[in-house]
Design an enzyme around this catalytic site. Structure first.
Site, PDB file in Angstrom:
ATOM      1  N   LYS A  35       0.846  -1.208   0.000  1.00  0.00           N
ATOM      2  CA  LYS A  35       0.000   0.000   0.000  1.00  0.00           C
ATOM      3  C   LYS A  35       0.874   1.248   0.000  1.00  0.00           C
ATOM      4  O   LYS A  35       2.091   1.163   0.227  1.00  0.00           O
ATOM      5  CB  LYS A  35      -0.925  -0.033   1.219  1.00  0.00           C
ATOM      6  N   TYR A 258      17.607  29.009   9.914  1.00  0.00           N
ATOM      7  CA  TYR A 258      16.389  29.713  10.318  1.00  0.00           C
ATOM      8  C   TYR A 258      16.222  29.673  11.829  1.00  0.00           C
ATOM      9  O   TYR A 258      16.438  28.634  12.466  1.00  0.00           O
ATOM     10  CB  TYR A 258      15.166  29.037   9.694  1.00  0.00           C
TER      11      TYR A 258
HETATM   12  C1  LIG Z   1      -0.455  -2.035   6.671  1.00  0.00           C
HETATM   13  C2  LIG Z   1      -1.016  -3.323   7.109  1.00  0.00           C
HETATM   14  C3  LIG Z   1      -0.174  -4.421   7.339  1.00  0.00           C
HETATM   15  C4  LIG Z   1       1.332  -4.332   7.263  1.00  0.00           C
HETATM   16  O1  LIG Z   1       1.822  -3.770   8.459  1.00  0.00           O
HETATM   17  P1  LIG Z   1       3.402  -3.671   8.697  1.00  0.00           P
HETATM   18  O2  LIG Z   1       3.552  -3.146  10.081  1.00  0.00           O
HETATM   19  O3  LIG Z   1       3.918  -2.697   7.690  1.00  0.00           O
HETATM   20  O4  LIG Z   1       3.949  -5.014   8.507  1.00  0.00           O
HETATM   21  C5  LIG Z   1      -0.759  -5.630   7.652  1.00  0.00           C
HETATM   22  N1  LIG Z   1      -2.095  -5.743   7.766  1.00  0.00           N
HETATM   23  C6  LIG Z   1      -2.941  -4.703   7.567  1.00  0.00           C
HETATM   24  C7  LIG Z   1      -4.391  -4.899   7.706  1.00  0.00           C
HETATM   25  C8  LIG Z   1      -2.423  -3.465   7.233  1.00  0.00           C
HETATM   26  O5  LIG Z   1      -3.255  -2.433   7.048  1.00  0.00           O
END
Ligand SMILES: *Cc1c(COP(=O)(O)O)cnc(C)c1O
Length: 361
Positions: A35, A258
């Protein structure tokens, strides 16, 4: 000259990290979570390097479309599920799996039955075992399961899933409670189970079940406090680098940057690197955040600005204009930078902006 800020994506590290996950889970199947554009690494290139996974997990239909367009025939799971009826024909056309986590989704499925000849939708039934974000209350598992199975357009092989709130803590009462709640709620129900994200794969072997869902670990990043991915044999999949474009002498007592938040403790050289929050480097990174100049660790001093960051070069006498600066990645775990910026490595790699050139190595 074009801007020297680059994100090098190490494709072999992605493949290696998938192997590390597989070795840890024995026979369980691996859903590679890609994702957010492959955690900011670039969806298509990441998916190609992780093609050995058993499925992909995404958070949007658009990402699923991109994976199909790239030719991947894997199962692709929409992790937050469909959000409106118009998504349903797209799901079926693209042959996607969807998480179902809310009664509103079941109502949509009831109101929009499949047409003749439509594939049956593969569903992952998400149960809330205690995180209280997405999912049906675990105690309703049997009832919701039966309701889904009664729908005409649903594939009967429903995967039962849940998500942990705290799996990055390896000895944790909440995770033990979530495990017990999920086990109890799903007892007697048919179907495969899926519980583990990356941290659970690394620290909770009893949560492996039939499907694991690592994301961060595939990119070499850990959220386990004090233990970067490298501590688990993972390799960073992204190196964010740029170059010094100026080195300036600054006299003792003079401010830098800054807000004049930092003053030189002695006469010294300040290096200026062409990188800033406009590239996705966190402005919250405080004085003392490490960077590598020609492989030598030096601290950021003063405020991070949009295009530039100032470095204390006292440790790097050989540094010169053009010297390579690594902000994170090979040689400097992103987790260390994240600590100095009050966040986690995931957020940093997801935040690289479009003006940074992505290179595959
Ligand atoms: C994002 C997600 C994962 C992966 O999590 P990580 O901590 O990056 O391994 C697994 N299951 C769901 C439902 C997620 O939304």
């Amino acid at each position: 000259m074009s801007r020297p800020a680059v994100a090098r994506i190490h494709l072999d590290a992605l493949t290696h990290n998938l192997g590390v996950m597989r070795a840890r889970v024995g026979g369980a199947r691996v859903m590679a979570v890609v994702k957010a554009d492959g955690y900011g690494h670039g969806l298509e290139r990441v998916a190609a390097a992780l093609a050995g996974a058993d499925a992909f997990g995404v958070a949007s239909l658009e990402d699923a479309e991109r994976l199909r367009a790239a030719g991947h025939t894997h199962r692709i799971v929409l992790l937050s599920g469909f959000v409106e009826p118009a998504d349903l024909p797209r799901l079926r056309e693209l042959d996607l799996d969807s998480v179902v986590h809310h009664p509103a989704q079941i109502e949509m499925l009831e109101a929009h039955p499949p047409g003749p000849g439509d594939e049956r939708l593969r569903v992952w039934l998400k149960l809330d075992s205690g995180m209280h974000r997405l999912g049906f209350p675990a105690r309703d598992a049997a009832h919701v399961h039966a309701r889904l199975r009664a729908l005409p357009g649903i594939n009967g092989d429903i995967v039962l899933m849940t998500h942990f709130a705290n799996s990055d803590v390896f000895d944790d009462e909440q995770t033990r409670r979530q495990l017990a709640t999920f086990d109890q709620a799903t007892q007697g129900l048919p179907g495969q189970r899926s519980l583990a994200n990356s941290a659970a794969v690394l620290g909770w072997p009893m949560a492996q079940a039939q499907w694991v869902r690592p994301g961060g670990a595939l990119y070499g990043i850990s959220v386990v406090p004090g233990m970067p991915g490298t501590a688990f044999g993972l390799r960073p999949a992204m190196t964010l680098a740029s170059r010094l474009i100026a080195i300036n002498p600054v006299e003792a007592g003079e401010p830098v940057g800054y807000g004049a938040t930092w003053h030189a403790p002695e006469d010294m050289r300040i290096g200026v690197v062409a990188l800033g929050y406009g590239d996705g480097y966190p402005r919250a990174a405080k004085t003392g955040t490490p960077m590598l100049v020609d492989g030598i660790e030096v601290p950021v001093v003063g405020r991070v600005s949009m295009d530039l960051i100032t470095l204390d070069l006292r440790n790097a006498p050989a540094a010169a204009i053009g010297s390579e600066v690594v902000a994170w990645g090979q040689g400097l775990p992103v987790e260390r930078v994240a600590e100095h910026a009050g966040t986690i490595g995931y957020e940093l790699v997801c935040s690289i902006t479009r003006r940074v050139r992505f290179l595959e190595t």
